[in-house]
Design a protein around this motif. Sequence first.
Motif, PDB file in Angstrom:
ATOM      1  N   LYS A 255       0.808  -1.282   0.005  1.00  0.00           N
ATOM      2  CA  LYS A 255       0.050   0.031   0.138  1.00  0.00           C
ATOM      3  C   LYS A 255       0.929   1.399   0.013  1.00  0.00           C
ATOM      4  O   LYS A 255       1.969   1.307   0.693  1.00  0.00           O
TER       5      LYS A 255
ATOM      6  N   ASN B 294      -1.609  -3.962  -3.599  1.00  0.00           N
ATOM      7  CA  ASN B 294      -2.199  -3.219  -2.687  1.00  0.00           C
ATOM      8  C   ASN B 294      -1.916  -1.800  -2.898  1.00  0.00           C
ATOM      9  O   ASN B 294      -2.780  -0.890  -2.619  1.00  0.00           O
TER      10      ASN B 294
ATOM     11  N   ARG C   7      -6.167  -5.175  -4.899  1.00  0.00           N
ATOM     12  CA  ARG C   7      -6.922  -4.369  -3.776  1.00  0.00           C
ATOM     13  C   ARG C   7      -6.528  -3.006  -4.203  1.00  0.00           C
ATOM     14  O   ARG C   7      -7.107  -1.964  -3.362  1.00  0.00           O
TER      15      ARG C   7
END
Length: 174
Positions: A43, A61, A78
């Motif tokens: 992320k 991510n 994601r």
Amino acid sequence: MKTKTLALALTGGVLLAGLPAMASADDDDNRNISRKGSFTVKKNRDIDGNISIRKGNLVVNGDVDGNLTVRHGNIIIRGDVDGNVRQLGRGSVTVTPSGSVDGNITERDSGNLTVAGDVDGTVTEFHSGHVRIYRAAEIDGSVRERGAGHLLIWRGADVEGSLSEGGAGRLVRR
């Protein structure tokens, strides 16, 4: 002595000035990645390049500006992918509700192709796996299943293009 001190101070200043640039290089990779085994795009990480994985899973991510190809492994998205997604051999593709793909998605074996997020291209499964389009999905292109699997679509899913089942499976609306 003053010259030596001044030279050390200037060298230290140059090194300190370069630290922010070196730290941000880890957050924005401008390269293609090709490897055997699993790989995760963390992320808040941006990769500007293609990712190719053999015999491992790919989890996105963060953000990828490039194409994804996985042979014999799963792809879980994601984050954001600005490119095409291909899964070849054993494995599946999943776009979660937080995931988005600005390109086409292709799955070419017995694995499933699942979309609960956004896809700006066409979604195609070519073998015996199922295609599942959940109600949170938004797909700008068409959805096609060309093998023995089923095309399952839940009420509320937004598909701008056509839905087609071209193999031995069925089109099932839920």
